[in-house]
Design an enzyme around this catalytic site. Sequence first.
Site, PDB file in Angstrom:
ATOM      1  N   MET A  15       0.883  -1.194  -0.093  1.00  0.00           N
ATOM      2  CA  MET A  15      -0.012  -0.038  -0.042  1.00  0.00           C
ATOM      3  C   MET A  15       0.909   1.401   0.115  1.00  0.00           C
ATOM      4  SD  MET A  15      -3.150  -0.914  -0.114  1.00  0.00           S
ATOM      5  CE  MET A  15      -4.109   0.373   0.386  1.00  0.00           C
ATOM      6  N   ASN A  34      11.668   3.338   4.831  1.00  0.00           N
ATOM      7  CA  ASN A  34      11.295   2.010   5.014  1.00  0.00           C
ATOM      8  C   ASN A  34      11.993   1.440   6.159  1.00  0.00           C
ATOM      9  OD1 ASN A  34       9.086   0.235   4.011  1.00  0.00           O
ATOM     10  ND2 ASN A  34      11.102  -1.085   3.852  1.00  0.00           N
ATOM     11  N   THR A  36      13.276  -1.674   6.181  1.00  0.00           N
ATOM     12  CA  THR A  36      14.170  -2.283   5.568  1.00  0.00           C
ATOM     13  C   THR A  36      14.833  -1.285   4.526  1.00  0.00           C
ATOM     14  OG1 THR A  36      13.023  -4.426   5.759  1.00  0.00           O
ATOM     15  CG2 THR A  36      14.928  -4.367   4.276  1.00  0.00           C
ATOM     16  N   SER A 131      -9.067   2.576   1.355  1.00  0.00           N
ATOM     17  CA  SER A 131      -9.409   1.302   0.716  1.00  0.00           C
ATOM     18  C   SER A 131      -9.076   1.328  -0.934  1.00  0.00           C
ATOM     19  CB  SER A 131     -11.072   1.129   1.032  1.00  0.00           C
ATOM     20  OG  SER A 131     -11.427   0.148   0.281  1.00  0.00           O
ATOM     21  N   GLY A 133      -7.167  -1.506  -1.992  1.00  0.00           N
ATOM     22  CA  GLY A 133      -6.093  -2.417  -2.429  1.00  0.00           C
ATOM     23  C   GLY A 133      -4.804  -1.733  -3.141  1.00  0.00           C
ATOM     24  N   LYS A 185     -13.905   2.800   7.991  1.00  0.00           N
ATOM     25  CA  LYS A 185     -13.047   2.060   7.315  1.00  0.00           C
ATOM     26  C   LYS A 185     -13.323   0.569   7.643  1.00  0.00           C
ATOM     27  CE  LYS A 185     -10.261   0.256   4.294  1.00  0.00           C
ATOM     28  NZ  LYS A 185      -9.462  -0.514   4.662  1.00  0.00           N
ATOM     29  N   HIS A 188     -16.518  -0.675   6.659  1.00  0.00           N
ATOM     30  CA  HIS A 188     -16.410  -0.920   5.054  1.00  0.00           C
ATOM     31  C   HIS A 188     -15.943  -2.336   5.016  1.00  0.00           C
ATOM     32  CE1 HIS A 188     -13.658  -1.509   1.743  1.00  0.00           C
ATOM     33  NE2 HIS A 188     -14.629  -0.732   1.240  1.00  0.00           N
ATOM     34  N   ASN A 189     -14.718  -2.668   5.695  1.00  0.00           N
ATOM     35  CA  ASN A 189     -14.233  -4.025   5.732  1.00  0.00           C
ATOM     36  C   ASN A 189     -15.133  -5.033   6.023  1.00  0.00           C
ATOM     37  OD1 ASN A 189     -12.130  -2.524   4.839  1.00  0.00           O
ATOM     38  ND2 ASN A 189     -10.502  -3.762   5.814  1.00  0.00           N
ATOM     39  N   GLU A 192     -17.436  -5.565   3.373  1.00  0.00           N
ATOM     40  CA  GLU A 192     -16.628  -6.366   2.328  1.00  0.00           C
ATOM     41  C   GLU A 192     -16.684  -7.757   2.738  1.00  0.00           C
ATOM     42  OE1 GLU A 192     -12.960  -4.550   1.719  1.00  0.00           O
ATOM     43  OE2 GLU A 192     -11.993  -6.567   1.743  1.00  0.00           O
ATOM     44  N   ARG A 290     -15.135 -17.797   7.604  1.00  0.00           N
ATOM     45  CA  ARG A 290     -13.694 -17.767   7.396  1.00  0.00           C
ATOM     46  C   ARG A 290     -12.973 -18.462   8.502  1.00  0.00           C
ATOM     47  NH1 ARG A 290     -11.272 -12.104   4.903  1.00  0.00           N
ATOM     48  NH2 ARG A 290     -13.098 -11.727   3.639  1.00  0.00           N
ATOM     49  N   HIS A 450     -36.085 -12.473  36.969  1.00  0.00           N
ATOM     50  CA  HIS A 450     -35.690 -11.132  36.290  1.00  0.00           C
ATOM     51  C   HIS A 450     -36.947 -10.103  35.991  1.00  0.00           C
ATOM     52  CE1 HIS A 450     -31.699 -12.141  35.712  1.00  0.00           C
ATOM     53  NE2 HIS A 450     -31.916 -13.422  35.335  1.00  0.00           N
TER      54      HIS A 450
HETATM   55  N1  LIG Z   1      -2.909  -4.723   1.305  1.00  0.00           N
HETATM   56  C1  LIG Z   1      -4.248  -4.108   1.114  1.00  0.00           C
HETATM   57  O1  LIG Z   1      -4.865  -4.544   0.255  1.00  0.00           O
HETATM   58  C2  LIG Z   1      -4.643  -3.089   2.224  1.00  0.00           C
HETATM   59  C3  LIG Z   1      -6.062  -2.369   1.921  1.00  0.00           C
HETATM   60  C4  LIG Z   1      -6.230  -1.307   2.883  1.00  0.00           C
HETATM   61  C5  LIG Z   1      -5.411  -1.020   3.871  1.00  0.00           C
HETATM   62  N2  LIG Z   1      -4.389  -1.836   4.185  1.00  0.00           N
HETATM   63  C6  LIG Z   1      -3.548  -1.759   5.421  1.00  0.00           C
HETATM   64  O2  LIG Z   1      -2.504  -0.849   5.022  1.00  0.00           O
HETATM   65  C7  LIG Z   1      -1.329  -1.000   6.073  1.00  0.00           C
HETATM   66  C8  LIG Z   1      -0.049  -1.560   5.222  1.00  0.00           C
HETATM   67  O3  LIG Z   1      -0.605  -2.888   4.691  1.00  0.00           O
HETATM   68  P1  LIG Z   1       0.481  -3.454   3.357  1.00  0.00           P
HETATM   69  O4  LIG Z   1      -0.707  -4.377   2.724  1.00  0.00           O
HETATM   70  O5  LIG Z   1       1.076  -2.319   2.705  1.00  0.00           O
HETATM   71  O6  LIG Z   1       1.364  -4.168   4.231  1.00  0.00           O
HETATM   72  P2  LIG Z   1       2.859  -4.968   3.600  1.00  0.00           P
HETATM   73  O7  LIG Z   1       2.908  -5.061   1.857  1.00  0.00           O
HETATM   74  O8  LIG Z   1       2.928  -6.206   4.568  1.00  0.00           O
HETATM   75  O9  LIG Z   1       3.950  -3.840   4.082  1.00  0.00           O
HETATM   76  C9  LIG Z   1       4.143  -3.598   5.422  1.00  0.00           C
HETATM   77  C10 LIG Z   1       5.201  -2.457   5.544  1.00  0.00           C
HETATM   78  O10 LIG Z   1       5.215  -2.223   6.990  1.00  0.00           O
HETATM   79  C11 LIG Z   1       6.443  -2.397   7.181  1.00  0.00           C
HETATM   80  N3  LIG Z   1       6.644  -2.921   8.587  1.00  0.00           N
HETATM   81  C12 LIG Z   1       6.408  -4.051   9.203  1.00  0.00           C
HETATM   82  N4  LIG Z   1       6.600  -4.572  10.155  1.00  0.00           N
HETATM   83  C13 LIG Z   1       6.916  -3.374  10.682  1.00  0.00           C
HETATM   84  C14 LIG Z   1       7.515  -2.915  11.684  1.00  0.00           C
HETATM   85  N5  LIG Z   1       7.596  -3.599  13.009  1.00  0.00           N
HETATM   86  N6  LIG Z   1       8.118  -1.600  11.985  1.00  0.00           N
HETATM   87  C15 LIG Z   1       8.050  -0.844  10.839  1.00  0.00           C
HETATM   88  N7  LIG Z   1       7.930  -1.083   9.846  1.00  0.00           N
HETATM   89  C16 LIG Z   1       7.243  -2.339   9.491  1.00  0.00           C
HETATM   90  C17 LIG Z   1       7.196  -3.110   6.082  1.00  0.00           C
HETATM   91  O11 LIG Z   1       8.646  -3.055   6.028  1.00  0.00           O
HETATM   92  P3  LIG Z   1       9.904  -3.893   5.330  1.00  0.00           P
HETATM   93  O12 LIG Z   1       9.842  -3.824   4.063  1.00  0.00           O
HETATM   94  O13 LIG Z   1      11.146  -3.485   6.399  1.00  0.00           O
HETATM   95  O14 LIG Z   1       9.018  -5.211   5.764  1.00  0.00           O
HETATM   96  C18 LIG Z   1       6.455  -2.538   4.958  1.00  0.00           C
HETATM   97  O15 LIG Z   1       6.893  -1.327   4.491  1.00  0.00           O
HETATM   98  C19 LIG Z   1      -1.915  -2.007   6.843  1.00  0.00           C
HETATM   99  O16 LIG Z   1      -2.252  -1.469   7.907  1.00  0.00           O
HETATM  100  C20 LIG Z   1      -3.105  -2.845   6.131  1.00  0.00           C
HETATM  101  O17 LIG Z   1      -4.222  -3.481   6.953  1.00  0.00           O
HETATM  102  C21 LIG Z   1      -3.928  -2.798   3.267  1.00  0.00           C
END
Ligand SMILES: NC(=O)c1ccc[n+]([C@@H]2O[C@H](COP(=O)([O-])OP(=O)(O)OC[C@H]3O[C@@H](n4cnc5c(N)ncnc54)[C@H](OP(=O)(O)O)[C@@H]3O)[C@@H](O)[C@H]2O)c1
Length: 467
Positions: A15, A34, A36, A131, A133, A185, A188-189, A192, A290, A450
């Site tokens: 995201m 980031n 990493t 929202s 993705g 949000k 919303h989920n 969903e 689920r 009661h």
């Molecule tokens: N994916 C979706 O469709 C979607 C949709 C709406 C909202 N979201 C929300 O958006 C947020 C991010 O989701 P994503 O799907 O982008 O996740 P992701 O692809 O797993 O990426 C996670 C990110 O957070 C970093 N991270 C993980 N653990 C960490 C920690 N302990 N300290 C610092 N950084 C950390 C990771 O860094 P590294 O590179 O170092 O691992 C990476 O940059 C979440 O809250 C998720 O629920 C996701």
Amino acid sequence: MTDMAHLGLYGLGTMGSALSLNILDNGFALHVANRTAEVTADFAKEAGALATRLTTHASLADMAKSMPRPRAIILMVPAGRPVEEAIDDLCDLLEPGDTIIDAGNTDFHDTRRRTAKVEGRGLTFIGMGVSGGEEGARNGPSIMVGGTPEAWAGIRPMIHAISAKFNGEPCADHLGPDGAGHFVKTVHNGIEYADMQMISETYGMMRYGQGMDPAMIGARFEAWDQGVLKSYLVEITGKVLQAVDRETGGPAVDVILDRAGQKGTGRWTLIEALRLGQSASSIEAAVAARSWSSEKDTRVAGEAILGGTRGAVSLDDQDYADALLAARIIAYAQGFRLLAAASEEYNWSLDFARIAEIWRAGCIIRSALLDDISAAFRGEMPLGQLIFAPAFADRLKTTLPALRRVVAAAALGGHPVPALASALSFVDTFAMARGTTDLIQAQRDFFGMHGFERIGGASGQHGPWWD
Ligand SMILES: NC(=O)c1ccc[n+]([C@@H]2O[C@H](COP(=O)([O-])OP(=O)(O)OC[C@H]3O[C@@H](n4cnc5c(N)ncnc54)[C@H](OP(=O)(O)O)[C@@H]3O)[C@@H](O)[C@H]2O)c1
């Protein structure tokens, strides 16, 4: 914060990287970091020509320290500890006039607590639901913002620029203070979850009851996407069911283990529903389905012990389409009831018509129905119940017979349809003035003294059980 705040984003995962490209694409300069560091370097390469507006940093602290003031830093990291730690770090690095924006899926109770904590340090805090993705984040998501009006004013031009548009209108708005954006949000989920489950139950009936193959069912979904069921989830279902696995040459859906994952927003929706004395039964059913699905071994053993078989079903395509429409209306109605209950409890004054409007594009539950839902909230709606709004009451009257046929056929044939069945029971309950909790009250009085309310009389009455 002013319009001039310098933007930073921390967390270049799925995201965060997509949202960053979207921000850059819309002409804004952006600082990124980031956990990493290699990911940041890769991202700069991916940004290509957009990197001219990009400044990369080795860490969150480096980014915060080297950004010019005022700073607005977007967090796009997983909910819980990662967000908490980033906020704690930023509280020590930022200064009054700076803003922290949590743009992940966070439990709104955490957002309320963090708002108080961060604002106690003289900083501004925004809890923002995003929202759509990866595709939405890159090309225009639906964005639900919680925070003060002043905080919103500071980010509004950027948020409006990057959000999805419906008829040219941004699908992003300020919905209320602190946790309001994250709660909307979350719901919303929840909707969903329910919609996905209802679609998969319908697929199950058509596949295992009617004997249709996935491609045939996919074609039906593709056709339904041209009518009242038009929606992102119906559209992608049509595509998924018609996809062919590269390895086997068979339906792609057939090589997928039937064990669904969940990250928590469905569960959060239910927990809050119960706290508010509500029940969003179709969302509950979807979360339960689920969870049950994850017990694959138990289901394999269960089939051997209890001999589960799925009987033949013979219904028209239109029955499935109408049943799905009725159930979808009920899932939305339950979601909006929950929003109404939370709005009252937390004094958010949520604008339900506006919420429906910002869900019309960019987000996962975008559907043709949302335009009608926003119109219904702006029009006549007895008791504030979506299912009583004239346009929806009429639709339910015409589609409920099909939902009954589908649920009845499922029950007789042994097809599990927890979400469709619970949606039907919800509407049946609210379509009947007198229910059966008179007996519950009698039982409670019998075993626990009661007391009950006598019709037309006083409360605290006792029955003749011990005469
Ligand atoms: N994916 C979706 O469709 C979607 C949709 C709406 C909202 N979201 C929300 O958006 C947020 C991010 O989701 P994503 O799907 O982008 O996740 P992701 O692809 O797993 O990426 C996670 C990110 O957070 C970093 N991270 C993980 N653990 C960490 C920690 N302990 N300290 C610092 N950084 C950390 C990771 O860094 P590294 O590179 O170092 O691992 C990476 O940059 C979440 O809250 C998720 O629920 C996701």
